[in-house]
Design a protein around this motif. Structure first.
Motif, mmCIF file in Angstrom:
data_model
loop_
_atom_site.group_PDB
_atom_site.id
_atom_site.type_symbol
_atom_site.label_atom_id
_atom_site.label_comp_id
_atom_site.label_asym_id
_atom_site.label_seq_id
_atom_site.Cartn_x
_atom_site.Cartn_y
_atom_site.Cartn_z
ATOM 1 N N ILE A 11 2.237 -5.032 2.998
ATOM 2 C CA ILE A 11 1.641 -6.219 3.623
ATOM 3 C C ILE A 11 0.128 -6.105 3.443
ATOM 4 O O ILE A 11 -0.525 -5.277 4.080
ATOM 5 C CB ILE A 11 2.034 -6.328 5.096
ATOM 6 N N LEU A 12 -0.418 -6.932 2.583
ATOM 7 C CA LEU A 12 -1.793 -6.749 2.105
ATOM 8 C C LEU A 12 -2.787 -7.631 2.845
ATOM 9 O O LEU A 12 -2.474 -8.769 3.220
ATOM 10 C CB LEU A 12 -1.850 -7.085 0.609
ATOM 11 N N PRO A 13 -4.002 -7.119 3.054
ATOM 12 C CA PRO A 13 -5.052 -7.972 3.618
ATOM 13 C C PRO A 13 -5.402 -9.099 2.656
ATOM 14 O O PRO A 13 -5.293 -8.957 1.436
ATOM 15 C CB PRO A 13 -6.233 -7.013 3.812
ATOM 16 N N VAL A 14 -5.802 -10.209 3.226
ATOM 17 C CA VAL A 14 -6.137 -11.405 2.445
ATOM 18 C C VAL A 14 -7.595 -11.758 2.692
ATOM 19 O O VAL A 14 -8.035 -11.837 3.843
ATOM 20 C CB VAL A 14 -5.235 -12.597 2.837
ATOM 21 N N LYS A 15 -8.350 -11.950 1.614
ATOM 22 C CA LYS A 15 -9.730 -12.430 1.711
ATOM 23 C C LYS A 15 -9.731 -13.939 1.520
ATOM 24 O O LYS A 15 -9.156 -14.445 0.540
ATOM 25 C CB LYS A 15 -10.614 -11.774 0.656
ATOM 26 N N LEU A 16 -10.374 -14.637 2.418
ATOM 27 C CA LEU A 16 -10.480 -16.093 2.331
ATOM 28 C C LEU A 16 -11.918 -16.465 2.036
ATOM 29 O O LEU A 16 -12.845 -15.915 2.629
ATOM 30 C CB LEU A 16 -10.026 -16.747 3.636
ATOM 31 N N ARG A 42 -5.657 -7.888 -3.304
ATOM 32 C CA ARG A 42 -5.723 -6.818 -4.303
ATOM 33 C C ARG A 42 -4.543 -5.887 -4.085
ATOM 34 O O ARG A 42 -4.330 -5.386 -2.983
ATOM 35 C CB ARG A 42 -7.036 -6.043 -4.205
ATOM 36 N N PHE A 43 -3.791 -5.668 -5.165
ATOM 37 C CA PHE A 43 -2.605 -4.820 -5.086
ATOM 38 C C PHE A 43 -2.658 -3.828 -6.215
ATOM 39 O O PHE A 43 -2.321 -4.122 -7.370
ATOM 40 C CB PHE A 43 -1.352 -5.697 -5.187
ATOM 41 N N ASP A 44 -3.133 -2.612 -5.898
ATOM 42 C CA ASP A 44 -3.147 -1.534 -6.885
ATOM 43 C C ASP A 44 -1.765 -0.885 -6.932
ATOM 44 O O ASP A 44 -1.194 -0.545 -5.874
ATOM 45 C CB ASP A 44 -4.199 -0.484 -6.522
ATOM 46 N N ILE A 45 -1.241 -0.713 -8.119
ATOM 47 C CA ILE A 45 0.091 -0.153 -8.330
ATOM 48 C C ILE A 45 -0.045 1.306 -8.736
ATOM 49 O O ILE A 45 -0.828 1.646 -9.621
ATOM 50 C CB ILE A 45 0.836 -0.926 -9.434
ATOM 51 N N VAL A 46 0.719 2.174 -8.085
ATOM 52 C CA VAL A 46 0.733 3.601 -8.439
ATOM 53 C C VAL A 46 2.129 3.969 -8.914
ATOM 54 O O VAL A 46 3.102 3.863 -8.150
ATOM 55 C CB VAL A 46 0.327 4.479 -7.231
#
Length: 201
Positions: free
Chosen positions: A176-181, A193-197
């Motif tokens: 559940i990612l933070p959202v910048k408006l 932003r979703f960094d994949i590892v």
């Protein structure tokens, strides 16, 4: 740390005792990145999505959204040759099951970055939380199926920390990612932003 030991930079140093070497190894292990949590694939995946970085077109209903991130391994290194399948429902919660609307398969750039211009997906009864599906593959790494959710989603009732597992929809809180408006002279928009590892195979 593995590379240093393999090339003798640590193991060959007379100043390193076994205890210090072990402590250095444990520190590196603690700094390793955690692999991104897996989620369900869902019934709406389609092979063959085109490589496109702009999924919304002028006149598309829905709030503009930029999705970006990087593809890394657990050592924090960029993963070469990764492919990112990304797809989601339209603003009304409908998937395009005949074409490739709001679907793409992209290759991160030389810095490992990916970015897609799209819209916020809508809600639908089977999965009432807004979400974006991911399927990531890369040579020498385990394939990953996951999803991104939105901390601003009304489904989480303004408190995703408390309600992240509501109805068992999201399996992992960190997805559940933070959202910048953003508001201003330009049209309002949002970013996640979703960094994949990825784990090595």
């Amino acid at each position: 740390m593995e590379r240093c030991i393999a090339t003798g930079l640590l193991a060959g140093s007379g100043t390193f005792s076994q205890n210090r070497l072990l402590a250095a190894w444990e520190e590196a292990e603690q700094q390793a990145l955690k692999p991104t949590s897996a989620e369900v694939l869902g019934p709406f995946f389609r092979k063959g999505a085109p490589n496109q970085r702009t999924l919304r077109t002028p006149g598309d209903p829905g709030f503009p959204l930029l999705v970006s991130g990087r593809v890394l391994n657990t050592n924090g290194q960029l993963v070469e040759g990764a492919a990112v399948d990304l797809w989601h429902a339209d603003h009304a919660g409908r998937y395009d099951t005949r074409g490739y609307k709001f679907r793409t398969k992209i290759t991160p750039d030389a810095k490992g970055d990916y970015a897609v211009e799209t819209i916020f997906p809508g809600h639908y009864s089977d999965r009432p939380a807004q979400h974006i599906h991911y399927l990531i593959t890369a040579p020498g790494h385990k394939p990953l199926i996951t999803q991104a959710y939105f901390a601003t989603d009304p489904f989480f009732e303004g408190d995703p920390v408390k309600n992240w597992n509501k109805r068992g929809i999201a399996a992992h809180r960190e997805l559940i990612l933070p959202v910048k408006l953003f508001e201003g002279p330009a049209a309002p928009r949002a970013e996640i932003r979703f960094d994949i590892v990825l784990e090595k195979a």
